[in-house]
Scaffold this motif. Structure first.
Motif, PDB file in Angstrom:
ATOM      1  N   UNK A 173      91.134  10.487 -38.654  1.00 53.22           N
ATOM      2  CA  UNK A 173      90.208  11.057 -37.675  1.00 53.22           C
ATOM      3  C   UNK A 173      90.613  10.779 -36.228  1.00 53.22           C
ATOM      4  N   UNK A 174      90.938   9.527 -35.895  1.00 52.19           N
ATOM      5  CA  UNK A 174      91.250   9.183 -34.507  1.00 52.19           C
ATOM      6  C   UNK A 174      92.517   9.884 -34.036  1.00 52.19           C
ATOM      7  N   UNK A 175      93.498   9.963 -34.900  1.00 51.99           N
ATOM      8  CA  UNK A 175      94.738  10.638 -34.521  1.00 51.99           C
ATOM      9  C   UNK A 175      94.514  12.137 -34.371  1.00 51.99           C
ATOM     10  N   UNK A 176      93.694  12.688 -35.234  1.00 49.34           N
ATOM     11  CA  UNK A 176      93.349  14.104 -35.138  1.00 49.34           C
ATOM     12  C   UNK A 176      92.669  14.393 -33.802  1.00 49.34           C
ATOM     13  N   UNK A 177      91.741  13.544 -33.419  1.00 50.84           N
ATOM     14  CA  UNK A 177      91.029  13.732 -32.142  1.00 50.84           C
ATOM     15  C   UNK A 177      92.012  13.626 -30.973  1.00 50.84           C
ATOM     16  N   UNK A 178      92.928  12.659 -31.034  1.00 55.10           N
ATOM     17  CA  UNK A 178      93.940  12.524 -29.979  1.00 55.10           C
ATOM     18  C   UNK A 178      94.740  13.811 -29.832  1.00 55.10           C
ATOM     19  N   UNK A 179      95.197  14.351 -30.958  1.00 56.78           N
ATOM     20  CA  UNK A 179      96.013  15.577 -30.933  1.00 56.78           C
ATOM     21  C   UNK A 179      95.210  16.749 -30.380  1.00 56.78           C
ATOM     22  N   UNK A 180      93.983  16.880 -30.831  1.00 60.96           N
ATOM     23  CA  UNK A 180      93.157  18.004 -30.422  1.00 60.96           C
ATOM     24  C   UNK A 180      92.809  17.908 -28.932  1.00 60.96           C
ATOM     25  N   UNK A 181      92.466  16.709 -28.488  1.00 62.11           N
ATOM     26  CA  UNK A 181      92.123  16.519 -27.073  1.00 62.11           C
ATOM     27  C   UNK A 181      93.322  16.855 -26.181  1.00 62.11           C
ATOM     28  N   UNK A 182      94.491  16.317 -26.530  1.00 62.76           N
ATOM     29  CA  UNK A 182      95.685  16.564 -25.715  1.00 62.76           C
ATOM     30  C   UNK A 182      96.087  18.038 -25.736  1.00 62.76           C
ATOM     31  N   UNK A 183      95.859  18.687 -26.869  1.00 56.03           N
ATOM     32  CA  UNK A 183      96.189  20.101 -26.980  1.00 56.03           C
ATOM     33  C   UNK A 183      95.355  20.939 -26.011  1.00 56.03           C
ATOM     34  N   UNK A 184      94.114  20.549 -25.841  1.00 57.76           N
ATOM     35  CA  UNK A 184      93.202  21.341 -25.001  1.00 57.76           C
ATOM     36  C   UNK A 184      93.128  20.852 -23.556  1.00 57.76           C
TER      37      UNK A 184
END
Length: 412
Positions: A101-112
């Protein structure tokens, strides 16, 4: 007479298509170049993973016309990434929802929160600008650094061309629920007896009496159109070379900045075990972890349907790295295969290795500009450089055939 340097897929394709008289000289004692196949007991190994994903029906029909349907497998590609002890579907950027979950959020946040005005002047800066910091640093940068064995800032933004799996934000989001990991090769074709069977199909159109083995080019006099080999001097009308481009420049006596041409070399281990391993689905797996020596492992047993594990394992080096201890690296490879769970209690019963040098060329702005200028100079003397290494590019085997056919149409 056309003098063709190299009996790999490019040289053979040109010979098959040309209407001119020709002679092929080949350094080795057999055809194939890097597309050779090794047979060891029940194991079928290529020099590395070679899989055909045809984009052009005419070339597909040409290559397949001499092969029976029973000889060819059509395989739906399934590949994953070994990331922090778990498997994530490839491509990484399309499957960040499979992360913790935390890594997914990191990726999604940086993507946007990507800076749309960020300067893109290298392959590395492109990765940051297109996918954000987390996706770039978790997979795209470490994996490609292992593959290319160089600083990615040195590579051109489009160093991988159509082979790089680009994805925009909308595609990534849609993939969360409706998985569609499409790429340029969702399916591939592979001969049950190895890639050499496809090479032999092309070679069946070539006059075998016009191939001279154990002969190689030493130098070329462009003005007199003569080539010196290790055996003789040959007068040519056209010279078609699939040798690495910088090597051809050296043999032609053309001065150039050697610092702008670089590449990696790849040590390939082919490994056969006494029984099937735990991995029964993947065609190959990517390894971005710098603590694992290899960057990719392929499973021939899963591709051609064998009951004993048969692997190809690839390790990248910069071309300037002179000493490579093969025995030490085989031991490290077997240890790392245990560490990542590919090998459990299986016993190694057969092995083979080859060093591919060059393997992947480093495409840079300077090398591309210089290559075009030098190719124009060579063409003025009826010398043509083709193929992955002759054209100093990233391409497929089909691209090599297409380039050779097109040249054969234009050269008289």
């Amino acid at each position: 007479m056309d003098l063709i340097i190299g009996a790999g897929i490019s040289g053979l394709s040109y010979a098959a298509a040309t209407k001119n008289d020709y002679l092929i000289i080949e350094r080795d004692n057999e055809i194939g170049g890097y597309c050779k196949t090794v047979y060891s007991g029940d194991y079928v190994w290529d020099y590395s993973g070679h899989f055909f994903h045809f984009q052009r029906e005419a070339i597909k029909d040409y290559v397949m016309s001499r092969l029976s349907e029973e000889e060819i497998l059509k395989v739906r590609k399934f590949t994953q990434i070994y990331y922090k002890g778990r498997h994530v579907d490839f491509p990484f950027q399309m499957n960040i929802h499979q992360l913790e979950k935390e890594e997914f959020i990191d990726c999604l946040y940086d993507l946007f929160t990507i800076d749309d005005n960020a300067e893109i002047n290298s392959f590395k800066s492109m990765l940051y600008a297109k996918f954000g910091k987390s996706i770039a640093e978790k997979f795209l940068i470490p994996y490609n650094e292992k593959l290319y064995a160089t600083d990615l800032n040195k590579l051109d933004t489009d160093a991988m061309g159509r082979f790089f799996p680009y994805a925009d934000k909308e595609q990534i989001i849609k993939n969360f629920r409706n998985s569609s990991n499409k790429s340029y090769n969702a399916f591939f074709l592979y001969p049950k007896r190895g890639v050499i069977k496809l090479v032999e199909s092309v070679a069946s159109h070539v006059d075998k009496s016009k191939i001279s083995f154990n002969e190689w080019l030493v130098s070329v006099d462009m003005k007199s159109k003569t080539a010196v080999t290790n055996k003789r001097t040959i007068r040519f009308d056209n010279l078609i070379s699939s040798a690495p481009f910088p090597r051809l420049l050296d043999m032609c006596g053309i001065e150039y900045d050697k610092s702008i041409y670089s590449w990696n070399k790849v040590l390939v281990f082919n490994l056969g075990f006494d029984k099937k391993g735990p991995e029964t689905r993947n065609n190959w797996i990517y390894f971005p972890d710098r603590d694992v020596v290899f960057y990719r492992v392929g499973f021939y047993d899963n591709i051609i349907g064998q009951d004993k594990m048969s692997l190809y394992v690839e390790i990248g080096f910069n071309h300037e790295e002179e000493h490579v201890d093969v025995d030490q690296l085989l031991g490290r490879t077997l240890s790392d295969l245990h560490k990542v769970g590919i090998v459990t209690d299986q016993q190694l019963v057969a092995s083979h290795h080859v060093m591919m040098d060059p393997a992947y060329v480093h495409i840079t702005r300077k090398s591309e500009e210089d290559k075009l200028l030098k190719k124009k100079l060579l063409a003025e003397h009826d010398i043509y450089s083709i193929g992955r290494y002759g054209s100093w590019t990233y391409c497929s085997l089909e691209d090599n055939i297409h380039e050779a056919f097109e040249l054969a149409e234009g050269v008289r």
